[in-house]
Design an enzyme around this catalytic site. Structure first.
Site, PDB file in Angstrom:
ATOM      1  N   GLU A 161      13.191  -0.271 -11.050  1.00 18.79           N
ATOM      2  CA  GLU A 161      12.521   0.827 -10.646  1.00 18.79           C
ATOM      3  C   GLU A 161      11.351   0.446  -9.814  1.00 18.79           C
ATOM      4  OE1 GLU A 161      12.802   4.784 -10.557  1.00 18.79           O
ATOM      5  OE2 GLU A 161      13.775   4.004 -12.236  1.00 18.79           O
ATOM      6  N   ASP A 173      10.454   5.754 -19.573  1.00 19.06           N
ATOM      7  CA  ASP A 173      11.795   6.248 -19.483  1.00 19.06           C
ATOM      8  C   ASP A 173      12.959   5.247 -19.979  1.00 19.06           C
ATOM      9  OD1 ASP A 173      10.330   8.314 -18.443  1.00 19.06           O
ATOM     10  OD2 ASP A 173      11.332   7.859 -16.453  1.00 19.06           O
TER      11      ASP A 173
HETATM   12  C1  GLA Z   1       8.206   9.453 -15.078  1.00 25.12           C
HETATM   13  C2  GLA Z   1       7.907   7.855 -15.111  1.00 25.12           C
HETATM   14  C3  GLA Z   1       7.476   7.377 -16.587  1.00 25.12           C
HETATM   15  C4  GLA Z   1       6.301   8.311 -16.918  1.00 25.12           C
HETATM   16  C5  GLA Z   1       6.436   9.769 -16.729  1.00 25.12           C
HETATM   17  C6  GLA Z   1       5.057  10.527 -16.703  1.00 25.12           C
HETATM   18  O1  GLA Z   1       9.160   9.649 -15.707  1.00 25.12           O
HETATM   19  O2  GLA Z   1       9.401   7.134 -14.799  1.00 25.12           O
HETATM   20  O3  GLA Z   1       7.268   6.086 -16.363  1.00 25.12           O
HETATM   21  O4  GLA Z   1       4.943   7.820 -16.178  1.00 25.12           O
HETATM   22  O5  GLA Z   1       6.871   9.920 -15.343  1.00 25.12           O
HETATM   23  O6  GLA Z   1       4.683  10.509 -18.081  1.00 25.12           O
END
Ligand code: GLA
Length: 389
Positions: A161, A173
């Site tokens: 990512e 995530d």
């Molecule tokens: C996205 C990012 C996560 C996190 C959220 C906000 O989902 O991938 O890493 O920062 O936003 O909490």
């Protein structure tokens, strides 16, 4: 029949043989603790039953064939030592995983046929991208006996990512997708990566997910800018105090030092981060005590902070949360994930699902001119092998 149950057959139609393996990885929602994973904070996500299914077979053609039931654009990529991202297309996620695996372990990908299917609405903040990354990494780890432990797979997917896709996201995530367990929430310390699995008993309430149907990709959002603004706040604080992450500060300690942050925007971001982290600590206690009413209040407070201090909400998400505040049978609601559109979640009293969907749909349509989609979701399992042939 649901597409996920037809995937094996679709694979056979496409590639001419029964897939050798079938895998699944879920999506996720974050109950509370937003935009603090990249600030070393605590988050409370859980896996959902929506996810990504993957059928794989080996070929002798020296190419990686990537296709998805969800998209028209399939690609055939010749085997090579390293791959590069090309355009914004979905296949960059699995390709990024293959690339990262080749770089980090002594493994060279052989010819593969892959067919994906996902039922997570794309660009909706439910981690469709982490789900496709984790299902690919999990599958290749199993098929080729790479012996990579789950946490290392999570870190590898985060690298994809950050470096391959170009979003400076935190680890939440990928972690939630890989470590999720049925009917449980994860409390993850994003600094130490220690985590606890806790029972997520919502009692008389269900977890409703409301999709604003406003799509966005993090790559073209101001996500990276927000990460940079937090870094700026941290740099100001580090001039006088010894600190690695914003979330090392409690709200009280932050109050003593916040004058060091000379930039107004950076100060707002840091204030959200520190208070949101404290909210997660309280929310964990409340969930353990079954105090859903106060848990719900923290959800509302989290949303307000994301709206006013972090400025990642927007009319669509605010409209949903406003409706929830005025709806008797919801005790808490907030945006979930990165924001800028995507999804909200709500704790909805059981038995009111239809009523809620009807009135929220009308309200949202009147405000926005298009419909939201409402799901009542189960907290699901992490990645799994479904079948090998
Ligand atoms: C996205 C990012 C996560 C996190 C959220 C906000 O989902 O991938 O890493 O920062 O936003 O909490």
């Amino acid at each position: 029949m649901e597409t996920k149950n037809q995937l094996k057959q679709l694979f056979q139609e496409k590639y001419g043989y029964i897939p050798h393996y079938e895998f699944f990885a879920p999506g996720r929602v974050n109950l509370i603790g937003e935009h603090i994973d990249y600030n070393g904070g605590l988050v409370m996500p859980c896996a959902i039953s929506m996810g990504t299914w993957l059928c794989i077979g080996k070929n002798d053609d020296n190419v990686i064939k990537l296709s998805s039931v969800n998209f028209d654009d399939a690609v055939e990529v010749p085997l090579q030592r390293s791959f590069e991202k090309t355009g914004p297309e979905w296949f960059n996620y699995p390709l990024g995983v293959i690339n990262e695996l080749q770089q980090s372990v002594d493994w060279q990908c052989k010819g593969l046929d892959l067919l994906f299917y996902g039922n997570i609405p794309i660009g909706s903040g439910l981690s469709s991208s982490a789900s496709i990354e984790v299902v690919t990494a999990f599958a290749l780890n199993q098929i080729y006996n790479l012996g990579i432990d789950k946490l290392s797979l999570v870190k590898l997917c985060k690298k994809v990512e950050n470096h391959f896709i170009g979003v400076n996201s935190g680890i939440m995530d990928q972690f939630a997708v890989a470590f999720g367990e049925k009917d449980s929430a994860i409390i993850l310390n994003c600094d130490t990566l220690k985590h606890k699995i806790i029972a997520c008993d919502l009692g008389d309430y269900s977890l409703a997910i409301i999709n604003t149907n406003k799509k966005r990709t993090l790559a073209d959002s101001k996500y990276n800018q927000l990460v940079a603004e937090c870094q700026e706040a941290l740099t100001y604080l580090q001039q006088e105090i010894n600190l690695n992450h914003l979330c090392e500060l409690t709200a009280e300690k932050f109050a003593l030092h916040q004058h060091l942050i000379k930039d107004e925007t950076a100060l707002k971001r840091a204030t959200h981060v520190v208070k949101e982290n404290d909210r997660v600590v309280s929310a964990a206690k409340m969930l353990a005590q079954g105090d859903l009413t106060n848990f719900g209040k923290l959800m509302y407070a989290s949303h307000q902070s994301l709206k006013e201090l972090y400025e990642v909400s927007g009319k669509e998400l605010d409209t949903i949360v406003e409706f929830c505040i005025g709806y008797e049978h919801v005790i808490g609601a907030r945006m979930t994930g990165a924001g800028f559109g995507g999804c909200a979640i709500a704790l909805l009293q059981k038995g009111w699902e239809e009523d809620f969907a009807k009135y929220l749909s009308e309200y949202y349509f009147n405000e926005m001119g298009y419909y939201a989609t409402i799901y009542v979701e189960e907290i699901g399992d992490g990645p799994k092998v479904i079948n090998t042939h």
